[in-house]
Each structure stands twice: as structure tokens, then as C-alpha cells.
Design a protein around this motif. Structure first.
Motif, PDB file in Angstrom:
ATOM      1  N   ALA A   1       0.830  -1.208   0.000  1.00 21.56           N
ATOM      2  CA  ALA A   1       0.000   0.000   0.000  1.00 21.56           C
ATOM      3  C   ALA A   1       0.864   1.258   0.000  1.00 21.56           C
ATOM      4  CB  ALA A   1      -0.930  -0.012   1.206  1.00 21.56           C
ATOM      5  N   LEU A   2       1.904   1.282   0.803  1.00 22.38           N
ATOM      6  CA  LEU A   2       2.759   2.455   0.888  1.00 22.38           C
ATOM      7  C   LEU A   2       3.541   2.703  -0.404  1.00 22.38           C
ATOM      8  CD1 LEU A   2       4.223   2.006   4.487  1.00 22.38           C
ATOM      9  CD2 LEU A   2       2.597   3.766   3.751  1.00 22.38           C
ATOM     10  N   ALA A   3       3.882   1.629  -1.114  1.00 22.34           N
ATOM     11  CA  ALA A   3       4.741   1.756  -2.304  1.00 22.34           C
ATOM     12  C   ALA A   3       3.967   1.849  -3.609  1.00 22.34           C
ATOM     13  CB  ALA A   3       5.703   0.564  -2.366  1.00 22.34           C
ATOM     14  N   HIS A   4       2.655   1.640  -3.591  1.00 19.44           N
ATOM     15  CA  HIS A   4       1.942   1.454  -4.853  1.00 19.44           C
ATOM     16  C   HIS A   4       1.924   2.684  -5.752  1.00 19.44           C
ATOM     17  CE1 HIS A   4      -1.484   3.589  -3.020  1.00 19.44           C
ATOM     18  NE2 HIS A   4      -2.013   3.643  -4.233  1.00 19.44           N
ATOM     19  N   ASP A   5       2.128   3.875  -5.191  1.00 15.42           N
ATOM     20  CA  ASP A   5       2.105   5.098  -6.000  1.00 15.42           C
ATOM     21  C   ASP A   5       3.473   5.763  -6.118  1.00 15.42           C
ATOM     22  OD1 ASP A   5      -0.417   5.250  -7.045  1.00 15.42           O
ATOM     23  OD2 ASP A   5      -1.206   6.664  -5.577  1.00 15.42           O
ATOM     24  N   LEU A   6       4.543   5.055  -5.801  1.00 12.67           N
ATOM     25  CA  LEU A   6       5.876   5.646  -5.884  1.00 12.67           C
ATOM     26  C   LEU A   6       6.228   6.092  -7.298  1.00 12.67           C
ATOM     27  CD1 LEU A   6       8.076   3.379  -3.554  1.00 12.67           C
ATOM     28  CD2 LEU A   6       7.190   5.663  -3.092  1.00 12.67           C
ATOM     29  N   GLY A   7       5.600   5.487  -8.290  1.00 10.96           N
ATOM     30  CA  GLY A   7       5.894   5.836  -9.679  1.00 10.96           C
ATOM     31  C   GLY A   7       4.959   6.873 -10.257  1.00 10.96           C
ATOM     32  N   HIS A   8       4.080   7.443  -9.429  1.00 11.08           N
ATOM     33  CA  HIS A   8       3.125   8.405  -9.973  1.00 11.08           C
ATOM     34  C   HIS A   8       3.819   9.713 -10.328  1.00 11.08           C
ATOM     35  CE1 HIS A   8      -0.987   9.075 -11.038  1.00 11.08           C
ATOM     36  NE2 HIS A   8      -1.390   8.055 -10.312  1.00 11.08           N
ATOM     37  N   THR A   9       3.298  10.340 -11.381  1.00 11.47           N
ATOM     38  CA  THR A   9       3.845  11.591 -11.879  1.00 11.47           C
ATOM     39  C   THR A   9       3.382  12.776 -11.034  1.00 11.47           C
ATOM     40  OG1 THR A   9       1.913  11.962 -13.266  1.00 11.47           O
ATOM     41  CG2 THR A   9       3.723  10.685 -14.229  1.00 11.47           C
ATOM     42  N   PRO A  10       3.990  13.948 -11.238  1.00  9.25           N
ATOM     43  CA  PRO A  10       3.363  15.163 -10.707  1.00  9.25           C
ATOM     44  C   PRO A  10       2.043  15.404 -11.436  1.00  9.25           C
ATOM     45  CG  PRO A  10       5.191  15.716 -12.173  1.00  9.25           C
ATOM     46  CD  PRO A  10       5.242  14.231 -11.955  1.00  9.25           C
TER      47      PRO A  10
ATOM     48  N   PHE B   1      13.122  10.977 -14.942  1.00 11.77           N
ATOM     49  CA  PHE B   1      13.391  12.277 -14.332  1.00 11.77           C
ATOM     50  C   PHE B   1      12.100  13.042 -14.079  1.00 11.77           C
ATOM     51  CE2 PHE B   1      14.362  16.875 -15.264  1.00 11.77           C
ATOM     52  CZ  PHE B   1      14.962  17.165 -14.045  1.00 11.77           C
ATOM     53  N   ILE B   2      11.220  13.055 -15.074  1.00 10.77           N
ATOM     54  CA  ILE B   2       9.970  13.805 -14.958  1.00 10.77           C
ATOM     55  C   ILE B   2       9.022  13.139 -13.954  1.00 10.77           C
ATOM     56  CG2 ILE B   2       7.905  14.532 -16.214  1.00 10.77           C
ATOM     57  CD1 ILE B   2       9.704  14.881 -18.682  1.00 10.77           C
ATOM     58  N   ALA B   3       8.933  11.821 -13.989  1.00  8.99           N
ATOM     59  CA  ALA B   3       8.036  11.111 -13.066  1.00  8.99           C
ATOM     60  C   ALA B   3       8.411  11.363 -11.610  1.00  8.99           C
ATOM     61  CB  ALA B   3       8.051   9.615 -13.360  1.00  8.99           C
ATOM     62  N   GLY B   4       9.682  11.619 -11.350  1.00  3.14           N
ATOM     63  CA  GLY B   4      10.132  11.867  -9.985  1.00  3.14           C
ATOM     64  C   GLY B   4       9.921  13.289  -9.503  1.00  3.14           C
ATOM     65  N   MET B   5       9.447  14.179 -10.387  1.00  5.04           N
ATOM     66  CA  MET B   5       9.245  15.573 -10.002  1.00  5.04           C
ATOM     67  C   MET B   5       8.046  15.723  -9.067  1.00  5.04           C
ATOM     68  SD  MET B   5       9.629  17.594 -13.627  1.00  5.04           S
ATOM     69  CE  MET B   5      11.174  17.714 -14.520  1.00  5.04           C
ATOM     70  N   THR B   6       8.110  16.714  -8.203  1.00  6.57           N
ATOM     71  CA  THR B   6       6.932  17.145  -7.468  1.00  6.57           C
ATOM     72  C   THR B   6       6.172  18.149  -8.330  1.00  6.57           C
ATOM     73  OG1 THR B   6       8.105  18.997  -6.447  1.00  6.57           O
ATOM     74  CG2 THR B   6       8.159  16.883  -5.276  1.00  6.57           C
ATOM     75  N   ASP B   7       4.941  18.456  -7.940  1.00  2.70           N
ATOM     76  CA  ASP B   7       4.182  19.480  -8.666  1.00  2.70           C
ATOM     77  C   ASP B   7       4.977  20.786  -8.742  1.00  2.70           C
ATOM     78  OD1 ASP B   7       2.232  17.547  -8.536  1.00  2.70           O
ATOM     79  OD2 ASP B   7       0.766  18.776  -7.477  1.00  2.70           O
ATOM     80  N   ARG B   8       5.509  21.193  -7.592  1.00  2.00           N
ATOM     81  CA  ARG B   8       6.223  22.467  -7.510  1.00  2.00           C
ATOM     82  C   ARG B   8       7.450  22.476  -8.419  1.00  2.00           C
ATOM     83  NH1 ARG B   8       8.242  23.384  -1.719  1.00  2.00           N
ATOM     84  NH2 ARG B   8       6.001  23.318  -1.340  1.00  2.00           N
ATOM     85  N   PHE B   9       8.231  21.406  -8.377  1.00  2.00           N
ATOM     86  CA  PHE B   9       9.437  21.340  -9.198  1.00  2.00           C
ATOM     87  C   PHE B   9       9.079  21.340 -10.680  1.00  2.00           C
ATOM     88  CE2 PHE B   9      12.882  19.311 -11.487  1.00  2.00           C
ATOM     89  CZ  PHE B   9      14.005  19.898 -10.931  1.00  2.00           C
ATOM     90  N   ALA B  10       8.007  20.637 -11.056  1.00  2.00           N
ATOM     91  CA  ALA B  10       7.591  20.603 -12.461  1.00  2.00           C
ATOM     92  C   ALA B  10       7.195  21.991 -12.943  1.00  2.00           C
ATOM     93  CB  ALA B  10       6.435  19.621 -12.643  1.00  2.00           C
ATOM     94  N   MET B  11       6.484  22.749 -12.108  1.00  2.00           N
ATOM     95  CA  MET B  11       6.106  24.107 -12.502  1.00  2.00           C
ATOM     96  C   MET B  11       7.336  24.992 -12.655  1.00  2.00           C
ATOM     97  SD  MET B  11       2.537  24.890 -10.450  1.00  2.00           S
ATOM     98  CE  MET B  11       2.990  24.233  -8.845  1.00  2.00           C
ATOM     99  N   GLU B  12       8.304  24.829 -11.743  1.00  2.00           N
ATOM    100  CA  GLU B  12       9.540  25.615 -11.842  1.00  2.00           C
ATOM    101  C   GLU B  12      10.357  25.212 -13.065  1.00  2.00           C
ATOM    102  OE1 GLU B  12      11.411  24.875  -8.128  1.00  2.00           O
ATOM    103  OE2 GLU B  12      10.131  26.269  -6.999  1.00  2.00           O
TER     104      GLU B  12
END
Length: 394
Positions: A91-100, A371-382
Motif C-alpha cells: 500500500a505504501l509503495a503502490h504510488d511511488l511511480g506516480h507523476t506530478p 526524471f519527470i516522473a520523480g518531479m513534485t508538482d512544484r518542481f515541475a512548474m519551476e
């Protein structure tokens, strides 16, 4: 007492890379701890569930979603007498690959990577824990147990048409037979998968009401929601202000919805297991169908909630407008960096250029997607501003 069909500590199938196991923790407690300390898990704090991170501090993120899935999974696993720790780590790991940007971000990467092997966040979660994390001596990834990797690979059930990466990974996995992709998953993994839906429906309903996208009157149209709302409204609310009354009714309604779903799932699964009469975890894997399931009546009610949320919340103009901007921004980032990987920061740049020199464009584009999948929302906007806005230094 652990049920005979649970995954047993003594029957653990090991890890991809040999390690001495902990003297004080089970293999799955150790997996859980590695997930909790991973870079991918920390970034979930700033990744969208439905509302972008900057839209409000009280809305769910991928991190709080994962924690809620884990809590519900542990509760059900305990009630069924199966391996709580394994259910929790999946459960904890199931969304580790989700995008921003949530599913809008995934749609953008799917489109941008269509000619380069595509993108799927479930497969990306496996990539995160087997290749992308770089914390330990001697191997990449977190070196999770076979059972944890199996649960991630089969998050939506047997994998009939594995992606090229998953097929290759499965073929070279040291355990004989790989991850048994065509069979069903363990009871614990099935629990984590269906609790993903339960958590979604509970917290998205709560966030939608809090944000004003939905009203309590709106949800009267959905039978199960109406039942729970009627119960909540029937409580004695004298002594509360009108604002506090509505807030507490919302919470009382949502917790009743979750309780109804959890109670039905637990009872129906008990009946399914009694009918199957498995004597070991593999009996569940080869059962030919999921054993963790709602009753037919509750499955219909659960589907009604999904349809309602999709029509009234996920397709709400405010959500759709923000999702469109997110898709455009992430698609542009992926196109620019894919066409010009020299714009990537180190060490991603070195990896992508290395593959390009080998004329392996598929692998170079995958580095960009990682690289992109590991971004946070904030980092992607920046990053989008850095790549598109002339007034921003690179």
C-alpha cells in the motif's frame, strides 16, 4: 494466529540481491522501512491527488493517500488473519511511480512516450524500487522482497500484456518463474489494491465537499452516500454552530461510507476464502479469480460512487481546467528534454547522452521519463518556467 493462506515469514522467496535478513524485523517490516526512507516516498508529499499542491494545505496528496490506503489495508489484513506488514508495504509503495499533477501528468507522459515504450505509473513504481532509487552499496533500487514486488506488479490483477520493460525484468529476475505475472496476487496484495479504491472514494468525496465542488445535497443522488448522510444528519446536532454542524456531518458521512465498504469487503472475502479453502498462499495465486472482493450488491454501490465522482468532481470545470494546464506543461517538458537531453541536470544528462551515443534512443527517452516522473508538482512548474520563460535563469 496467521491464516494458512497468508504469506508466511518462513516461506519468503528472498530478494533480487542476496542480503542477510534483520534479526529484529520481518522481511516485510524491513521493506516497509526502506520505502518510508526512500526519496520517492518523500516526494509524494508534494504530488497531486486531485488538487494541485498549491491549491490548499488541507487537500490530500499522494503521500496522505498512500498512508490512508496503508491504514485501511492493515485493518483488513488483521481482520482476515493475514500478513499485515506485507499488505502495508504494498500500500505504501503502490504510488511511488506516480507523476506530478496526478492522472493528468500520467496522461501527458503516456502521450509523450507513446513512441518510446509508453508510460504506466504501476510499472514506474516497480522501476522506482528496483532501478531508480540509489541508496545502498552493491545494487540500485531498494531490493524489496519477491512478495512486495509481486504485489506492485499485479496491482490491477494478473498482467496479461506486460510492457517491454516489465517483461524483460521478469525474464531476468533470479527467482524461478519471475513474478508469476499471469497468476493472481497474494491475499495481502489484493487487499492493498482494493483498499486503494476505498481510500480514493472516501478522501476524494471529503476533498470535493471541502472544496465546494460537491454539496451534501448533491450526494443524496447516490444510494450508499445518501444512506450514510441520512444517518449522520439524524444525530443530535444541537449545541453546534451551523458551520461546525455541516463540517462534522461531512466527516460522519465519509467515515460511514468507508466503514460500509470495509465491513462488506471483509465479510465477503471471508466467505470467498471459506469456499476456496486454500491451504497456502499459492492456492490464492492460482485460484483463477480474486478472493478479496465486495459482495455483488456493494460492488454496484461502489461503482455508483465512482461514476458520481467522475461526473461531478473529476470532470468539474475547475479540475478539468487545471488538469489541461498540467498536461500541456508536462508534455512540453517531456518533448523539450527528450529532444535535447543536454538540457537535463546531472546525472540525468550523462545517462541520457550515454544512451544517445549508443544510438539507443528508447533508453535515452526513458531516462527523461524517469526524471519527470520523480518531479513534485512544484518542481515541475519551476522546470517549465526555466525551460519556457526567457526571464528565468536556467
Amino acid at each position: 494466529m496467521t491464516a494458512c493462506y497468508a504469506v508466511q515469514d518462513k516461506e519468503a522467496r528472498g530478494r533480487q540481491f542476496s542480503e542477510e535478513e534483520s534479526a529484529t524485523r520481518s522481511p516485510w517490516q524491513r521493506d516497509r522501512d526502506r520505502v518510508l526512507h526512500s526519496a520517492g516516498f518523500r516526494t509524494l508529499q508534494y504530488k497531486t491527488q486531485v488538487f494541485l499542491n498549491h491549491e490548499g494545505d488541507f487537500f490530500r496528496t499522494r503521500l496522505t493517500h498512500s498512508l490512508e490506503v496503508a491504514q485501511i489495508s492493515r485493518s483488513i489484513a488483521r481482520a482476515l488473519g493475514v500478513n499485515e506488514d506485507l499488505a502495508e508495504v504494498i500500500a505504501l509503495a503502490h504510488d511511488l511511480g506516480h507523476t506530478p499533477f496526478g492522472h493528468a501528468g500520467e496522461d501527458a507522459l503516456q502521450g509523450a512516450m507513446a513512441s518510446w515504450g509508453g508510460f504506466d505509473h504501476n510499472v514506474q513504481s516497480l522501476r522506482q524500487v528496483t532501478e531508480i532509487e540509489s541508496r545502498y552499496h552493491g545494487f540500485n533500487g531498494l531490493n524489496l522482497t519477491w512478495e512486495s514486488l509481486e504485489g506492485l506488479a499485479k496491482h490491477h490483477g494478473p498482467v496479461r500484456r506486460p510492457s517491454a520493460w516489465l517483461k524483460t525484468f521478469d525474464e531476468r529476475y533470479p527467482q524461478e518463474g519471475g513474478l508469476l505475472l499471469k497468476t493472481h496476487a497474494s491475499v495481502e496484495a489484493q487487499i492493498a489494491a482494493i483498499c486503494d479504491d476505498i481510500a480514493y472514494h472516501g478522501h476524494d468525496l471529503d476533498d470535493g465537499l471541502r472544496a465546494g465542488l460537491l454539496s451534501l445535497d448533491d450526494i443524496e443522488a447516490v444510494p450508499l452516500l445518501n444512506e450514510c448522510l441520512t444517518e449522520a444528519r439524524s444525530l443530535d446536532w444541537s449545541g453546534y454552530s451551523s458551520f461546525e454542524c455541516e463540517q462534522r456531518i461531512r466527516h460522519e458521512t465519509v467515515r460511514r461510507v468507508i466503514n460500509r465498504l470495509v465491513s462488506d469487503l471483509t465479510e465477503r472475502t471471508r466467505l470467498n476464502l471459506a469456499e476456496l479453502a486454500p491451504t497456502c498462499a499459492d492456492d490464492v495465486r492460482y485460484a483463477g479469480k480474486d478472493v478479496v472482493a465486495f459482495s455483488p450488491a456493494m460492488a454496484r454501490k461502489n461503482k455508483e460512487i465512482r461514476i458520481f465522482l467522475y461526473a461531478n468532481m473529476y470532470r468539474h470545470w475547475r479540475v478539468v481546467r487545471m488538469a489541461r494546464k498540467a498536461r500541456l506543461a508536462l508534455g512540453q517538458i517531456c518533448t523539450i528534454l527528450g529532444d535535447e537531453p543536454q538540457l537535463l541536470p546531472p546525472p540525468w544528462r550523462e545517462k541520457a547522452l550515454h544512451y544517445q551515443k549508443q544510438s539507443n534512443e528508447m533508453a535515452a527517452r526513458r531516462v527523461v521519463a524517469d526524471f519527470i516522473a520523480g518531479m513534485t508538482d512544484r518542481f515541475a512548474m519551476e522546470e517549465h518556467r526555466r525551460l519556457m520563460d526567457l526571464s528565468v535563469l536556467g
